[in-house]
Design a protein around this motif. Sequence first.
Motif, PDB file in Angstrom:
ATOM      1  N   GLU A 149       0.361  -1.236   0.037  1.00  0.00           N
ATOM      2  CA  GLU A 149       0.404  -0.101   0.030  1.00  0.00           C
ATOM      3  C   GLU A 149       0.348   1.537  -0.153  1.00  0.00           C
ATOM      4  O   GLU A 149       0.310   2.536  -0.136  1.00  0.00           O
ATOM      5  CB  GLU A 149      -0.694   0.310   1.413  1.00  0.00           C
ATOM      6  CG  GLU A 149      -2.235  -0.858   0.824  1.00  0.00           C
ATOM      7  CD  GLU A 149      -2.658  -1.174   2.893  1.00  0.00           C
ATOM      8  OE1 GLU A 149      -4.519  -0.724   2.703  1.00  0.00           O
ATOM      9  OE2 GLU A 149      -2.291  -1.503   3.305  1.00  0.00           O
ATOM     10  N   MET A 150       1.919   1.243   0.221  1.00  0.00           N
ATOM     11  CA  MET A 150       2.545   2.383   0.154  1.00  0.00           C
ATOM     12  C   MET A 150       3.537   2.861  -0.859  1.00  0.00           C
ATOM     13  O   MET A 150       4.525   2.583  -1.732  1.00  0.00           O
ATOM     14  CB  MET A 150       4.426   2.217   1.166  1.00  0.00           C
ATOM     15  CG  MET A 150       4.246   1.815   2.144  1.00  0.00           C
ATOM     16  SD  MET A 150       5.710   1.250   3.315  1.00  0.00           S
ATOM     17  CE  MET A 150       5.612   1.528   5.270  1.00  0.00           C
ATOM     18  N   LYS A 151       2.015   3.653  -1.872  1.00  0.00           N
ATOM     19  CA  LYS A 151       2.301   3.630  -3.386  1.00  0.00           C
ATOM     20  C   LYS A 151       2.664   5.216  -3.184  1.00  0.00           C
ATOM     21  O   LYS A 151       2.683   5.617  -2.403  1.00  0.00           O
ATOM     22  CB  LYS A 151       0.942   3.596  -3.732  1.00  0.00           C
ATOM     23  CG  LYS A 151       0.304   1.791  -3.865  1.00  0.00           C
ATOM     24  CD  LYS A 151      -0.836   1.949  -4.577  1.00  0.00           C
ATOM     25  CE  LYS A 151      -0.624   0.209  -5.454  1.00  0.00           C
ATOM     26  NZ  LYS A 151      -1.841   0.261  -6.094  1.00  0.00           N
ATOM     27  N   SER A 201      14.733  -1.884  -7.724  1.00  0.00           N
ATOM     28  CA  SER A 201      14.099  -2.289  -6.227  1.00  0.00           C
ATOM     29  C   SER A 201      13.216  -3.439  -6.382  1.00  0.00           C
ATOM     30  O   SER A 201      13.593  -4.430  -6.128  1.00  0.00           O
ATOM     31  CB  SER A 201      14.527  -1.294  -4.811  1.00  0.00           C
ATOM     32  OG  SER A 201      12.897  -1.115  -4.553  1.00  0.00           O
ATOM     33  N   GLY A 202      12.375  -2.949  -6.512  1.00  0.00           N
ATOM     34  CA  GLY A 202      10.963  -3.390  -6.841  1.00  0.00           C
ATOM     35  C   GLY A 202      10.106  -3.284  -5.815  1.00  0.00           C
ATOM     36  O   GLY A 202       8.908  -4.265  -5.539  1.00  0.00           O
ATOM     37  N   LEU A 258       8.731   0.436  -8.094  1.00  0.00           N
ATOM     38  CA  LEU A 258       8.677   0.437  -9.429  1.00  0.00           C
ATOM     39  C   LEU A 258       7.962   1.484 -10.407  1.00  0.00           C
ATOM     40  O   LEU A 258       8.156   1.476 -11.822  1.00  0.00           O
ATOM     41  CB  LEU A 258       7.599  -1.304  -9.508  1.00  0.00           C
ATOM     42  CG  LEU A 258       6.766  -1.407 -10.326  1.00  0.00           C
ATOM     43  CD1 LEU A 258       7.961  -1.935 -12.054  1.00  0.00           C
ATOM     44  CD2 LEU A 258       5.951  -2.808  -9.623  1.00  0.00           C
ATOM     45  N   GLU A 259       6.765   2.103  -8.999  1.00  0.00           N
ATOM     46  CA  GLU A 259       6.158   2.996 -10.180  1.00  0.00           C
ATOM     47  C   GLU A 259       6.875   4.318 -10.609  1.00  0.00           C
ATOM     48  O   GLU A 259       6.701   4.598 -11.827  1.00  0.00           O
ATOM     49  CB  GLU A 259       4.956   3.727  -8.763  1.00  0.00           C
ATOM     50  CG  GLU A 259       4.096   2.755  -8.576  1.00  0.00           C
ATOM     51  CD  GLU A 259       2.582   3.411  -7.722  1.00  0.00           C
ATOM     52  OE1 GLU A 259       2.108   3.317  -7.434  1.00  0.00           O
ATOM     53  OE2 GLU A 259       3.446   3.896  -6.146  1.00  0.00           O
ATOM     54  N   SER A 260       7.835   4.247  -9.325  1.00  0.00           N
ATOM     55  CA  SER A 260       8.390   5.336  -9.862  1.00  0.00           C
ATOM     56  C   SER A 260       9.295   4.967 -11.358  1.00  0.00           C
ATOM     57  O   SER A 260       9.365   5.948 -12.061  1.00  0.00           O
ATOM     58  CB  SER A 260      10.054   6.084  -9.000  1.00  0.00           C
ATOM     59  OG  SER A 260       9.445   6.521  -7.631  1.00  0.00           O
ATOM     60  N   ILE A 318      20.134   4.029 -14.917  1.00  0.00           N
ATOM     61  CA  ILE A 318      18.907   4.425 -14.661  1.00  0.00           C
ATOM     62  C   ILE A 318      19.177   3.472 -13.112  1.00  0.00           C
ATOM     63  O   ILE A 318      18.415   2.762 -13.489  1.00  0.00           O
ATOM     64  CB  ILE A 318      18.528   4.797 -15.349  1.00  0.00           C
ATOM     65  CG1 ILE A 318      18.413   5.893 -16.329  1.00  0.00           C
ATOM     66  CG2 ILE A 318      17.328   5.785 -14.221  1.00  0.00           C
ATOM     67  CD1 ILE A 318      17.100   6.204 -16.522  1.00  0.00           C
ATOM     68  N   LEU A 319      19.532   4.034 -11.792  1.00  0.00           N
ATOM     69  CA  LEU A 319      19.064   3.193 -10.526  1.00  0.00           C
ATOM     70  C   LEU A 319      17.943   3.590 -10.053  1.00  0.00           C
ATOM     71  O   LEU A 319      17.949   5.082  -9.631  1.00  0.00           O
ATOM     72  CB  LEU A 319      19.904   3.056 -10.071  1.00  0.00           C
ATOM     73  CG  LEU A 319      20.975   1.503 -10.746  1.00  0.00           C
ATOM     74  CD1 LEU A 319      21.757   1.515 -11.878  1.00  0.00           C
ATOM     75  CD2 LEU A 319      22.072   1.309  -8.508  1.00  0.00           C
ATOM     76  N   VAL A 320      16.887   3.138  -9.503  1.00  0.00           N
ATOM     77  CA  VAL A 320      15.176   4.010  -9.031  1.00  0.00           C
ATOM     78  C   VAL A 320      15.915   2.978  -7.881  1.00  0.00           C
ATOM     79  O   VAL A 320      15.105   2.092  -7.693  1.00  0.00           O
ATOM     80  CB  VAL A 320      14.727   4.112  -9.753  1.00  0.00           C
ATOM     81  CG1 VAL A 320      13.142   4.592  -9.242  1.00  0.00           C
ATOM     82  CG2 VAL A 320      13.993   4.031 -10.778  1.00  0.00           C
ATOM     83  N   PHE A 321      16.016   3.171  -6.911  1.00  0.00           N
ATOM     84  CA  PHE A 321      16.104   2.953  -5.086  1.00  0.00           C
ATOM     85  C   PHE A 321      15.265   4.108  -4.523  1.00  0.00           C
ATOM     86  O   PHE A 321      14.880   5.242  -3.749  1.00  0.00           O
ATOM     87  CB  PHE A 321      16.934   1.551  -5.696  1.00  0.00           C
ATOM     88  CG  PHE A 321      18.423   2.646  -5.458  1.00  0.00           C
ATOM     89  CD1 PHE A 321      19.257   3.282  -6.585  1.00  0.00           C
ATOM     90  CD2 PHE A 321      19.156   2.310  -4.441  1.00  0.00           C
ATOM     91  CE1 PHE A 321      20.050   3.544  -6.140  1.00  0.00           C
ATOM     92  CE2 PHE A 321      20.518   2.642  -4.278  1.00  0.00           C
ATOM     93  CZ  PHE A 321      21.344   2.950  -5.704  1.00  0.00           C
ATOM     94  N   HIS A 322      16.331   3.813  -3.191  1.00  0.00           N
ATOM     95  CA  HIS A 322      15.746   4.902  -1.596  1.00  0.00           C
ATOM     96  C   HIS A 322      17.282   5.471  -1.185  1.00  0.00           C
ATOM     97  O   HIS A 322      18.153   4.882  -1.205  1.00  0.00           O
ATOM     98  CB  HIS A 322      15.223   3.203  -1.328  1.00  0.00           C
ATOM     99  CG  HIS A 322      14.453   2.406  -1.792  1.00  0.00           C
ATOM    100  ND1 HIS A 322      13.292   2.558  -1.643  1.00  0.00           N
ATOM    101  CD2 HIS A 322      14.604   1.334  -2.549  1.00  0.00           C
ATOM    102  CE1 HIS A 322      12.653   2.020  -2.078  1.00  0.00           C
ATOM    103  NE2 HIS A 322      13.061   0.860  -3.210  1.00  0.00           N
ATOM    104  N   ALA A 323      16.382   6.065  -0.278  1.00  0.00           N
ATOM    105  CA  ALA A 323      17.432   7.045   0.480  1.00  0.00           C
ATOM    106  C   ALA A 323      18.889   6.338   0.850  1.00  0.00           C
ATOM    107  O   ALA A 323      19.655   6.797   1.444  1.00  0.00           O
ATOM    108  CB  ALA A 323      16.707   7.997   0.709  1.00  0.00           C
TER     109      ALA A 323
END
Length: 294
Positions: free
Chosen positions: A123-125, A154-155, A160-162, A232-237
């Motif tokens: 749900e963390m969209k 990252s999955g 994924l949305e980003s 391009i890597l889309v992940f977390h801070a």
Amino acid sequence: MYATSKNTMPQRSLASQMCVICLHLTQRFLTLRFLFGLFTGIFFTIIIYHRNESVVDKQPHFRADQSKFEYEKNQLLPDDVSVKTSAGWNSSWDGLKRETSALRHLYLIRHGQYFDNAQSLSEMKLTILGREQLKYTGIRLNQMNIQFNRLIHSGMVRALESATIINEQLDQKLTLIQDANLTEGLPVAPVPYAGISQRDVDSYGDKARIDAAFATYFHRARHNQPRETHDILVFHANLLRYFICKVMQFPTQAWLRMTLNHGSITQITILSDGSIIMKSMGDSGFIPANKVTF
Ligand SMILES: *[C@@H]1O[C@H](CO)[C@@H](O)[C@H](O)[C@H]1NC(C)=O
Ligand SMILES: *[C@@H]1O[C@H](CO)[C@@H](O)[C@H](O)[C@H]1NC(C)=O
């Protein structure tokens, strides 16, 4: 004199006529010489004045400390650099040697704003604003006019949305690649203490998994890479900040001293000799100020 000479000329002898002509020419010559001297004088006065002016004028263009620095730079002998205070650099940090001349460019993206208080991970969209932020990121990446090689995420739902929104903006569509090793986590306990202890890190941290993710993407080009790559890597801070410390060879415990805005781009180039160029960190200047969050 002109008028009289004109009238009387026929009566005069050739010699006196020549004299009049000579006198006339001499007068002209003197006048010309005077004018020439005058203009030459003015010309050189202007040049010298301007030269002095530019020398005097130059000083205020420097910042006070800058000219001091320029001075000190010239004074500094190589031996004056203290070995104790200069930072070391491990040039074989990735365990590789120079194998090719190709570069590796990494575009590290933080996902957009999301519902961080949701009950479950699925749900963390992204919020509406978060989706908008990533649209700006995608537009910016597309404007760079680069043929990107890979788009990795990252999955986690927000990553994924980003990544999906970024891909929508790219003229050259990419296949999304998922790497669960890029899942958010706690790499090391931050220093200074900020509510996260080593016990938290040991229970939730997954340092081995995070280091595996680092090793996957952060290395110089191997021999089988003939051309430069753009990933391009889309992940977390948390991971992103830890990776920045690690690749720059800063103490990794410093990661929490930095923040990265949602949708920001951190650009790192790895040269073939293992040198690092960080071209930007957490750049979000392409997102309107009223839409920036972190
Ligand atoms: C440099 O880094 C590599 C890989 O982490 C490591 O194996 C090696 O011992 C390091 N070298 C030095 C001098 O610290
Ligand atoms: C993910 O990390 C593990 C170690 O935790 C490693 O064995 C695995 O190869 C990694 N996966 C990828 C896709 O790199």
